[in-house]
Design a protein around this motif. Structure first.
Motif, PDB file in Angstrom:
ATOM      1  N   GLY A   1      90.338  17.695 -65.015  1.00 11.77           N
ATOM      2  CA  GLY A   1      91.311  17.897 -65.983  1.00 11.77           C
ATOM      3  C   GLY A   1      92.825  18.677 -65.557  1.00 11.77           C
ATOM      4  N   SER A   2      93.044  18.601 -64.179  1.00  6.47           N
ATOM      5  CA  SER A   2      94.159  19.154 -63.768  1.00  6.47           C
ATOM      6  C   SER A   2      95.247  18.075 -63.756  1.00  6.47           C
ATOM      7  N   GLY A   3      94.933  16.855 -64.126  1.00  2.00           N
ATOM      8  CA  GLY A   3      96.082  15.682 -64.208  1.00  2.00           C
ATOM      9  C   GLY A   3      96.090  15.034 -63.138  1.00  2.00           C
ATOM     10  N   LYS A   4      95.128  14.881 -62.106  1.00  2.00           N
ATOM     11  CA  LYS A   4      95.093  13.805 -61.145  1.00  2.00           C
ATOM     12  C   LYS A   4      95.210  12.579 -61.405  1.00  2.00           C
ATOM     13  N   SER A   5      94.322  12.169 -62.522  1.00  2.00           N
ATOM     14  CA  SER A   5      94.197  10.859 -62.817  1.00  2.00           C
ATOM     15  C   SER A   5      95.263  10.216 -63.849  1.00  2.00           C
ATOM     16  N   THR A   6      95.561  11.146 -64.817  1.00  2.24           N
ATOM     17  CA  THR A   6      96.805  10.666 -65.769  1.00  2.24           C
ATOM     18  C   THR A   6      98.129  10.683 -65.188  1.00  2.24           C
TER      19      THR A   6
ATOM     20  N   SER B   1      89.869  12.489 -67.372  1.00  2.00           N
ATOM     21  CA  SER B   1      89.610  13.406 -68.623  1.00  2.00           C
ATOM     22  C   SER B   1      90.269  12.642 -69.892  1.00  2.00           C
ATOM     23  N   ALA B   2      90.124  13.358 -70.953  1.00  2.00           N
ATOM     24  CA  ALA B   2      90.451  12.556 -72.224  1.00  2.00           C
ATOM     25  C   ALA B   2      91.222  13.642 -73.104  1.00  2.00           C
ATOM     26  N   SER B   3      91.754  12.770 -73.977  1.00  2.00           N
ATOM     27  CA  SER B   3      92.039  13.484 -75.181  1.00  2.00           C
ATOM     28  C   SER B   3      93.117  14.400 -75.370  1.00  2.00           C
ATOM     29  N   SER B   4      93.628  14.559 -76.707  1.00  2.00           N
ATOM     30  CA  SER B   4      94.745  15.481 -76.831  1.00  2.00           C
ATOM     31  C   SER B   4      93.969  16.830 -77.362  1.00  2.00           C
TER      32      SER B   4
ATOM     33  N   ARG C   1      88.838  25.521 -70.549  1.00  2.00           N
ATOM     34  CA  ARG C   1      90.183  24.744 -70.410  1.00  2.00           C
ATOM     35  C   ARG C   1      91.288  25.099 -71.204  1.00  2.00           C
TER      36      ARG C   1
ATOM     37  N   THR D   1      87.280  12.297 -60.758  1.00  2.00           N
ATOM     38  CA  THR D   1      87.349  13.076 -61.969  1.00  2.00           C
ATOM     39  C   THR D   1      88.390  12.187 -62.956  1.00  2.00           C
TER      40      THR D   1
HETATM   41  O1  CDP Z   1      91.832  13.495 -63.361  1.00  2.00           O
HETATM   42  P1  CDP Z   1      91.832  15.009 -63.629  1.00  2.00           P
HETATM   43  O2  CDP Z   1      90.370  15.119 -63.822  1.00  2.00           O
HETATM   44  O3  CDP Z   1      92.371  15.920 -62.755  1.00  2.00           O
HETATM   45  O4  CDP Z   1      92.484  14.893 -65.186  1.00  2.00           O
HETATM   46  P2  CDP Z   1      93.355  14.010 -66.143  1.00  2.00           P
HETATM   47  O5  CDP Z   1      92.092  12.910 -66.284  1.00  2.00           O
HETATM   48  O6  CDP Z   1      94.477  13.499 -65.440  1.00  2.00           O
HETATM   49  O7  CDP Z   1      93.476  14.713 -67.283  1.00  2.00           O
HETATM   50  C1  CDP Z   1      94.458  15.682 -67.396  1.00  2.00           C
HETATM   51  C2  CDP Z   1      94.775  16.005 -68.854  1.00  2.00           C
HETATM   52  O8  CDP Z   1      94.989  14.951 -69.657  1.00  2.00           O
HETATM   53  C3  CDP Z   1      93.418  16.541 -69.628  1.00  2.00           C
HETATM   54  O9  CDP Z   1      93.265  17.903 -69.159  1.00  2.00           O
HETATM   55  C4  CDP Z   1      93.543  16.102 -71.218  1.00  2.00           C
HETATM   56  O10 CDP Z   1      94.509  17.182 -71.537  1.00  2.00           O
HETATM   57  C5  CDP Z   1      94.610  15.039 -70.926  1.00  2.00           C
HETATM   58  N1  CDP Z   1      93.896  13.847 -71.283  1.00  2.00           N
HETATM   59  C6  CDP Z   1      93.610  13.633 -72.574  1.00  2.00           C
HETATM   60  O11 CDP Z   1      94.168  14.299 -73.548  1.00  2.00           O
HETATM   61  N2  CDP Z   1      93.152  12.455 -73.154  1.00  2.00           N
HETATM   62  C7  CDP Z   1      92.624  11.439 -72.291  1.00  2.00           C
HETATM   63  N3  CDP Z   1      92.016  10.187 -72.689  1.00  2.00           N
HETATM   64  C8  CDP Z   1      92.638  11.693 -70.919  1.00  2.00           C
HETATM   65  C9  CDP Z   1      93.337  12.815 -70.439  1.00  2.00           C
END
Ligand code: CDP
Length: 656
Positions: free
Chosen positions: A77-82, A33-36, A346, A31
């Motif tokens: 969206g818990s922050g794994k990827s970013t 996620s995206a955006s502020s 969320r 997974t």
């Molecule tokens: O990988 P995982 O689904 O756990 O989450 P993530 O992709 O790391 O995203 C964590 C948070 O980063 C999301 O809840 C967004 O608040 C933020 N994010 C964002 O704002 N814009 C993006 N393009 C990607 C992540």
């Protein structure tokens, strides 16, 4: 609203604990996620610290140090990827010229997550933080430390470098037994921070989910406090219709509705539209994102408070008996429904409006979806495993075992293409070369769209009705296609590598097609999109050309000999031959392999021409199975191209 909706009995908490695909991080994440956030724009650093993984930072770094593999499970969206790649970088894992790689399931996810991480890290995308997707490399060797990539790109890298040496730091540890990591994987569960989501169901089944979705959006806007709306529909055609309907309603309903900002979301969306999706909603506005299931697990939209769930998605399905893979609109599973609903919780407690009844949800919806592996044609998967040196695919430990029929079909096709030998090993050089070519074919089952690309046809190809037929394909999903790769590799035998290279490049882009039904503005936008796609075709062509040169295949034009071009196409696509049913009044063909009924697609220039024998490149299934990218052939060319295949397969006198 109460006339139409009733609250459900599902406990909201069940929505928030499970991550459907079990997010796995460190070289692989299911997974992203995206955006502020649209709710109070905290500094980026504050936003980072608020994410659930932040509290686990030390634990993650400890486990990664100690274990060969660490699995982090957490909600989308818990922050794994970013975050995790950044933690690793901060802890020195990218020192000494190593890369931290993070895979994402979709190209769009790769791009958006990479640009988010670059923004958080305060660096220019493509430098310390970069990404690679097929045909697009935004990394800078020697400078990039965190690289996002699709699973497909990683697999291709593994073919060249099975040990993935540019990502490894363990080598330096191997000398000392004290430092040897524990081979047992560590599993860490990251607790989500989701809010409760109130579920509402329709009281009666709806007959038109598109119209129901549009009505629901308008009702939410009328009755509910601020917060963005995420609508799950099935595909681009559905989504475009809903966007149009909503915009019409807004014009009709007047001022109060002008606050709605309607945005489509699907893979292949142009870059500028992607940016709009992730731009925080301005005050007084309400964003309505109408999406495919890409927003289910692959992307997180931050300001969403309301979800409208149609209960359907477009799913790949494969029938090994007919050997037809198609995209069909099908009901989602309970697991998907829960994941969709969870998207509403969320930023604060949210609401999910399901366009199906509670009874249907409880009694009829499947608990889980069927794994994609069991809904796919296995051809490209088998090639990839073979190229990775996994020869015993029958004994392979599949996460979800494919059916024996599907496996047999795949082996049969690959053998007949000369990609596998009699011992089911990749042939030299063809099999290995095919494994290396990153070709895919776009296809989808949407209504016919008409092209405006005649200009390009004449610039690039100068002639040929066949190419026009290729050009009239609409877009959307892709399959890896060894048949096109084989065609490319065989082109030299027919003296037309130049033409075939161009055709193969066209088959690799998605969006040169536009509908001429559109009004002027749409037409102009479409022209712009087309211009971008044209550039991309040229770029892909350049990359494929380099690859061909690497294989020692010279570039040669057959100077308009279309028979040669068609024969080269047959070298890859002979298994897709069909013949016209002799007494057919309605243009019915039967496939030579499985005697399936198929028809030439109305958008094809050969529609109604109905040549006796044809070969197609792809099938789309709507009310019937339609052949796209069709060429007329002589049946004797089939036996020439694949004598082994046709002799035992088709005792048809026309072929002998
Ligand atoms: O990988 P995982 O689904 O756990 O989450 P993530 O992709 O790391 O995203 C964590 C948070 O980063 C999301 O809840 C967004 O608040 C933020 N994010 C964002 O704002 N814009 C993006 N393009 C990607 C992540």
């Amino acid at each position: 609203m109460s006339r139409f909706w009733k609250p459900g009995s599902e406990k909201p908490s069940t929505l928030l604990v499970d991550d459907e695909e079990g997010g796995v991080v460190f070289l692989s994440s299911s997974t992203s996620s995206a955006s502020s956030s649209g709710f109070g724009y905290a500094s980026l650093e504050r936003q980072r610290q608020r994410l659930p993984v932040y509290r686990y930072r030390k634990a993650i770094l400890y486990l990664v140090e100690r274990h060969a593999t660490t699995i982090v499970v957490g909600e989308t969206g818990s922050g794994k990827s970013t975050q995790i790649p950044q933690y690793l970088k901060e802890a020195g894992w990218a020192d000494g010229g190593r890369l931290i790689g993070c895979t994402q399931p979709r190209r769009l996810a790769v791009q958006t997550v990479a640009s988010r991480v670059a923004e958080e890290a305060g660096v220019k995308l493509g430098e310390e933080v970069g990404y690679t997707i097929r045909f697009e490399d935004q990394t800078n060797p020697g400078i990039t430390m965190i690289k996002f990539l699709t699973d497909g790109v990683l697999i291709r890298e593994m073919m060249e470098d099975p040990l993935l040496t540019k990502y490894r730091r363990r080598n330096s540890l191997l000398g000392s037994s004290d430092d040897m990591p524990d081979p047992e994987p560590a599993i860490l569960s990251v607790e989500g921070k989701g809010y409760t989501v109130e579920i509402h169901y329709v009281e009666e089944p709806v007959s038109d989910y598109l119209q129901a979705a549009v009505n629901t959006v308008l009702l939410i806007h009328e009755k509910e406090p601020p917060g963005d709306i995420l609508v799950f529909l099935t595909g681009q055609d559905d989504i475009d219709t809903a966007v149009k309907l909503l915009n019409e309603e807004i014009q009709h309903l007047g001022r109060h509705y002008f606050d709605l900002l309607i945005l489509p979301l699907y893979s292949g969306l142009p870059r500028t539209d992607q940016d709009l999706i992730f731009t925080p909603t301005s005050k007084g506005k309400r964003k309505v994102v109408i999406s495919t299931n890409i927003a289910e697990t692959s992307l997180t939209l931050e300001g969403v408070v309301y979800v409208v769930d149609s209960g359907f998605s477009k799913q790949k399905c494969y029938n090994p008996v007919s050997d037809i893979e198609s995209l069909v609109v099908a009901p989602i599973s309970k697991a998907s429904a829960r994941q969709r609903a969870g998207r509403a919780g969320r930023v604060r407690p949210g609401k999910c409006f399901r366009l199906y009844t509670e009874e249907y949800y409880l009694n009829e919806m499947q608990a889980e979806g069927i794994p994609e592996m069991q809904r796919s044609n296995l051809v490209s998967c088998v090639i990839q495993l073979k190229a990775l040196g996994i020869d015993n695919i029958l004994g392979f430990d599949w996460p979800a075992s494919p059916s024996p029929e599907a496996m047999i079909r795949a082996l049969e096709v690959l053998y007949s293409l000369g990609i596998l030998d009699e011992d089911a090993k990749l042939t030299v050089p063809i099999g290995f070369q095919v494994a290396e070519i990153p070709l895919v074919l776009w296809y989808q089952g949407s209504p016919a769209m008409v092209t405006m690309s005649s200009q390009l046809i004449h610039v690039e190809f100068s002639k040929s009705w066949f190419v026009e037929d290729i050009i009239s394909r609409p877009y959307s999903c892709m399959i890896k296609d060894p048949m096109i790769s084989k065609m490319l590799l065989s082109a030299n035998d027919f003296g037309c590598s130049d033409e075939i290279l161009t055709i193969a490049s066209f088959l690799s882009v998605q969006s040169v097609w536009v509908s001429v039904r559109g009004v002027k503005k749409e037409f102009d936008e479409a022209k712009l999109r087309f211009a971008a796609a044209e550039k991309k075709v040229i770029d892909i062509r350049g990359q494929l050309l380099r690859l061909m040169k690497g294989f020692g295949i010279p570039l040669k034009s057959c100077e308009g000999d279309m028979k040669a071009v068609r024969k080269a196409i047959i070298a890859g696509s002979f298994a897709n031959a069909c013949h016209l049913e002799e007494y057919s009044q309605n243009g019915m063909y039967k496939t030579t392999r499985t005697s399936q009924e198929v028809y030439i697609h109305p958008s094809s220039v050969l529609f109604r021409v109905n040549p006796k024998w044809v070969v197609y490149q792809s099938l789309v299934s709507t009310d019937k199975h339609y052949m796209r990218n069709v060429i007329a052939i002589e049946p004797s060319w089939l036996t020439e191209a694949a004598p082994h295949f046709y002799q035992y397969r088709t005792p048809n006198p026309a072929l002998s």
